[in-house]
Design an enzyme around this catalytic site. Structure first.
Site, short mmCIF file in Angstrom:
data_model
loop_
_atom_site.label_atom_id
_atom_site.label_comp_id
_atom_site.label_asym_id
_atom_site.label_seq_id
_atom_site.Cartn_x
_atom_site.Cartn_y
_atom_site.Cartn_z
N ASP A 204 0.92 -1.20 -0.10
CA ASP A 204 0.15 -0.03 0.01
C ASP A 204 0.98 1.34 -0.05
OD1 ASP A 204 1.11 0.19 2.52
OD2 ASP A 204 -0.79 0.41 3.60
N ASP A 206 1.61 4.86 2.35
CA ASP A 206 1.19 5.26 3.83
C ASP A 206 1.35 6.76 3.70
OD1 ASP A 206 0.60 2.65 5.06
OD2 ASP A 206 2.47 2.47 4.21
N ASP A 307 -3.33 4.27 2.69
CA ASP A 307 -3.65 4.53 4.27
C ASP A 307 -3.25 6.22 4.44
OD1 ASP A 307 -4.48 2.19 4.80
OD2 ASP A 307 -2.45 1.58 5.70
P1 GTP Z 1 4.06 -2.59 3.06
O1 GTP Z 1 2.82 -1.87 3.23
O2 GTP Z 1 3.80 -4.08 3.07
O3 GTP Z 1 5.12 -2.45 1.97
O4 GTP Z 1 5.18 -2.43 4.33
P2 GTP Z 1 4.96 -1.39 5.44
O5 GTP Z 1 5.97 -1.36 6.36
O6 GTP Z 1 4.59 0.18 5.04
O7 GTP Z 1 3.59 -1.86 6.14
P3 GTP Z 1 2.23 -1.12 6.70
O8 GTP Z 1 1.84 -0.23 5.59
O9 GTP Z 1 1.18 -2.26 7.02
O10 GTP Z 1 2.37 -0.26 7.82
C1 GTP Z 1 3.07 0.78 7.96
C2 GTP Z 1 3.49 1.22 9.37
O11 GTP Z 1 2.24 1.54 9.99
C3 GTP Z 1 4.22 0.16 10.07
O12 GTP Z 1 5.27 0.52 10.84
C4 GTP Z 1 2.96 -0.39 11.01
O13 GTP Z 1 3.51 -0.84 12.43
C5 GTP Z 1 2.27 1.01 11.48
N1 GTP Z 1 0.75 0.66 11.37
C6 GTP Z 1 -0.01 -0.03 10.80
N2 GTP Z 1 -1.22 0.23 11.37
C7 GTP Z 1 -1.18 0.94 12.33
C8 GTP Z 1 -1.93 1.12 13.32
O14 GTP Z 1 -3.20 1.01 13.40
N3 GTP Z 1 -1.52 2.02 14.32
C9 GTP Z 1 -0.35 2.35 14.28
N4 GTP Z 1 0.18 3.08 15.36
N5 GTP Z 1 0.65 1.83 13.24
C10 GTP Z 1 0.14 1.04 12.48
MN MN Z 2 2.68 0.47 3.94
MN MN Z 3 -0.47 0.86 5.47
#
Ligand code: GTP
Ligand code: MN
Ligand code: MN
Length: 383
Positions: A204, A206, A307
């Site tokens: 995704d 972020d 996100d």
């Molecule tokens: P990919 O998206 O798979 O490429 O990896 P990513 O590291 O970007 O993973 P992800 O998008 O799932 O999460 C990004 C960061 O946001 C990570 O450090 C998660 O721990 C954090 N994160 C995701 N959901 C939540 C949440 O609900 N609350 C908090 N505080 N952090 C979150």
């Molecule tokens: Mn991500």
């Molecule tokens: Mn995410």
């Protein structure tokens, strides 16, 4: 002269947040295997076991060389008996029988396919598995009740399981920037998650959004979402209000890792980049991940998970640190804070139990300093 002077072996620290973990490392042949076992433990909701395998893998990611023999693992932290057994087998035979049988197992493959549907967690996937379902395609004929997220997850299964490229992330960045600037001039938008850590691909994109004037960011998300929706850019969205101030259990102690920011899980409708539409390498219709909606050949758009999180300016440093990841790095930061420092870290704040007060920070560097940790830049948080 000292003829046998050698550089002292770098002692590997035991918390991932004390180490530098680059994106590219030398031991994928071992870490991929350990992460299969970690994922399998997650599928059976055995969190302790899963974290143990993830910690082992993470130690190997931080090594500056390939592991060639068990001797190379001498003095390394976090390597439990089970992980060592798996590593030994791979070093001796090239593969681990446990990892291979897990990979091949019907349950593992089904749980993987089912949890790959956006909106489907381990609980739901497990229930479906016990009811005989094996893939998202089985959901239609069995008439399973799906919530809105899961409906979107099934509909866009192929697209959402096609990795997002950095180029696509940049295009989405521009769109989000335009939307936010239109509804709140002066707002600041930061790319977080894996792309901030330097990943080339992600599941995704972020974003974290704030405004230097505290309070200006309140109720911002509905405005952003409206703007995007009016432009026809959203295929799905679920916005959650900020519940930080209403919470009774204290800001630094959220009920789970979930934070309380105003946030939006969404699926963007992204116009295909010119260079990607006619290439043979395009994975749309590849058949690898059977989706339920046939994409027309020549379709000009694709679905991408995005996100969005809005934070007050005073919490921005904590939010940035908390949303940059990796997930294991975040977990280790919180564990370090609690076990080694008597502090409580969240994406909102840092509380010092000894001093009984919140520690302020305007940058990630200050948070690391409060925690007594050497600053680790995002590109080395790939634990
Ligand atoms: P990919 O998206 O798979 O490429 O990896 P990513 O590291 O970007 O993973 P992800 O998008 O799932 O999460 C990004 C960061 O946001 C990570 O450090 C998660 O721990 C954090 N994160 C995701 N959901 C939540 C949440 O609900 N609350 C908090 N505080 N952090 C979150
Ligand atoms: Mn991500
Ligand atoms: Mn995410």
């Amino acid at each position: 002269p000292k003829p046998f002077e050698t550089t002292p072996a770098v002692k590997m620290k035991s918390y991932a947040c004390q180490r530098r973990t680059p994106l590219k490392h030398h031991n994928s042949f071992l870490t991929d295997a350990l992460e299969i076992l970690a994922q399998n433990a997650e599928f059976s909701e055995n969190e302790g076991r899963s974290v143990a395998f993830r910690r082992s893998a993470s130690v190997l990611k931080a090594l500056p060389h390939v592991v060639r023999s068990m001797g190379d693992l001498k003095d390394l932290p976090c390597l439990g008996e089970h992980s060592l057994r798996v590593i030994k087998e791979i070093l001796e035979d090239g593969t681990s029988s446990e990892v291979e049988s897990t990979r091949q197992s019907e349950q593992f493959q089904a749980m993987k396919a089912l949890t790959d549907v956006f909106g489907v967690g381990v609980r739901t996937a497990d229930r479906w598995f016990r009811e005989g379902l094996r893939s998202p395609l089985d959901l239609i004929p069995t008439g399973q009740k799906l919530n809105h997220a899961q409906q979107a997850g099934v509909k866009y299964y192929n697209d959402l399981n096609t990795p997002v490229t950095k180029k696509e992330a940049m295009v989405i960045s521009d769109i989000v920037e335009k939307a936010v600037k239109a509804v709140l001039p002066g707002a600041i938008i930061t790319l977080t998650g894996g792309f901030r850590r330097g990943k080339e691909l992600g599941h995704d994109v972020d974003f974290l959004i704030t405004h230097p004037e505290e309070g200006a960011e309140e109720r911002l998300m509905p405005k952003i979402v409206n703007w995007l929706d009016n432009q026809g850019l959203l295929l799905y969205q679920k916005t959650t209000r900020n519940s930080y101030l209403e919470s009774k259990d204290g800001p630094a102690r959220p009920a789970s890792n979930m934070d309380r920011f105003e946030r939006c899980f969404s699926i963007f409708k992204l116009e295909q980049l010119e260079s990607d539409t006619h290439t043979e390498t395009s994975s749309y219709n590849s058949g690898r991940a059977a989706g339920t909606e046939e994409r027309h050949a020549g379709s000009t758009w694709r679905a991408v998970r995005v996100d969005l999180v809005v934070s007050p300016y005073s919490q921005f440093a904590f939010a940035t640190l908390g949303w940059t990841g990796s997930k294991l790095f975040e977990r280790e930061l919180r564990r370090w804070a609690g076990q080694e420092k008597g502090m409580s870290l969240s994406s909102h704040a840092l509380y010092d139990s000894k001093q009984q007060r919140y520690l302020r920070a305007n940058s990630e560097e200050e948070i690391f300093a409060h925690l007594g940790l050497e600053y680790i830049p995002p590109s080395e948080r790939n634990a």
